[in-house]
Design a protein around this motif. Structure first.
Motif, short mmCIF file in Angstrom:
data_model
loop_
_atom_site.label_atom_id
_atom_site.label_comp_id
_atom_site.label_asym_id
_atom_site.label_seq_id
_atom_site.Cartn_x
_atom_site.Cartn_y
_atom_site.Cartn_z
N SER A 129 0.82 -1.32 0.04
CA SER A 129 -0.11 0.00 -0.04
C SER A 129 0.73 1.10 -0.09
N VAL A 161 -5.81 -1.85 -8.69
CA VAL A 161 -5.90 -1.15 -7.15
C VAL A 161 -6.56 0.30 -7.57
N THR A 220 -16.16 0.28 -2.23
CA THR A 220 -14.98 -0.92 -2.37
C THR A 220 -15.52 -2.29 -2.25
N GLN A 264 -14.99 -4.79 -5.02
CA GLN A 264 -14.35 -6.20 -4.76
C GLN A 264 -15.21 -7.12 -5.24
N ASP A 276 -6.48 -3.66 -3.61
CA ASP A 276 -6.49 -2.51 -2.58
C ASP A 276 -7.28 -1.29 -3.06
N HIS A 277 -7.62 -0.45 -2.31
CA HIS A 277 -7.96 0.81 -2.59
C HIS A 277 -7.41 1.73 -1.40
N SER A 326 -5.52 2.37 3.95
CA SER A 326 -5.43 1.12 2.82
C SER A 326 -6.74 0.26 3.48
N VAL A 349 -7.00 -3.02 2.60
CA VAL A 349 -6.64 -4.29 3.14
C VAL A 349 -5.95 -3.94 4.43
#
Length: 219
Positions: free
Chosen positions: A93, A157, A177, A181, A193-194, A205, A207
């Motif tokens: 991240s 991402v 998100t 996902q 990830d976002h 992050s 995650v």
């Protein structure tokens, strides 16, 4: 015999690499003494860079031509920084945040970008997919997935900025998100990830910071 009032500007041109920030701003504006007031009022160069030309004219009395030249100088600096960088390695991240800061950290509005990754999580390309205002932006799940497909992503991402300074996700950020996902997993092109970045340099992050778990605990 008194010296010319333009002497500091002339010296800045001759020794531009050694010039102070104030002298460089005065050089861009074309008149001395303005930069000291700007920096004293705002506290830092990044804060000044966040102002639009119109806002500079309204708050500090610059002419539109002066304010536009200043904004153009900042934009050239950002582009030089971005274009001079090699393709980033996305391993965590923090790598995404490092990519995003020079592109999004200074903005006075929200933008969302997608970073396409190869099967080995190597950088394949990036694209802006939405632009909003100070506090929000509107983006559809289909817009995100379409961009990922067009970039031939094996995974991707998401990254966007919070101009207000809070790097923590909103409820809308988390819902979007999770929705992306779920659909991305169904089509075999996972959301890796976002990341949300703030002007301060801090980031969050999806995650690493476990947005969903934190949101559930806070309810």
């Amino acid at each position: 015999m008194t010296g010319s009032p333009d002497a500091p500007l002339i010296a800045s041109i001759i020794h531009i690499e050694q010039s102070t920030t104030e002298n460089l701003i005065d050089l861009v504006l074309g008149r001395p003494g303005v930069a000291a007031h700007l920096l004293e009022s705002l506290g830092s160069l990044p804060a000044l860079a966040r102002f639009t030309p119109l806002a500079l004219t309204e708050r500090f009395g610059l002419t539109l031509d002066e304010a536009t030249r200043l904004a153009a100088a900042f934009e050239l600096g950002y582009r030089r920084l971005i274009e001079g960088a090699s393709a980033p390695k996305i391993t965590c991240s923090a790598d995404v945040a490092a990519w995003a800061r020079p592109r999004l950290g200074h903005l006075a509005h929200e933008e969302m970008h997608i970073i396409a990754l190869s099967g080995q999580n190597e950088f394949r390309g990036a694209r802006m997919i939405a632009r909003g205002g100070l506090h929000a932006l509107a983006v559809r799940t289909s817009d995100i997935l379409r961009a990922a497909l067009e970039l031939a992503a094996s995974g991707f991402v998401l990254v966007h900025n919070h101009p207000g300074g809070d790097h923590n996700p909103s409820i809308e950020d988390i819902k979007l998100t999770v929705r992306v996902q779920e659909i991305a997993d169904l089509i075999g092109m996972p959301l890796v990830d976002h990341i949300i970045v703030a002007a301060s340099g801090r980031f969050s992050s999806f995650v690493a910071d476990e947005w969903v778990r934190r949101a559930t605990q806070e309810q």
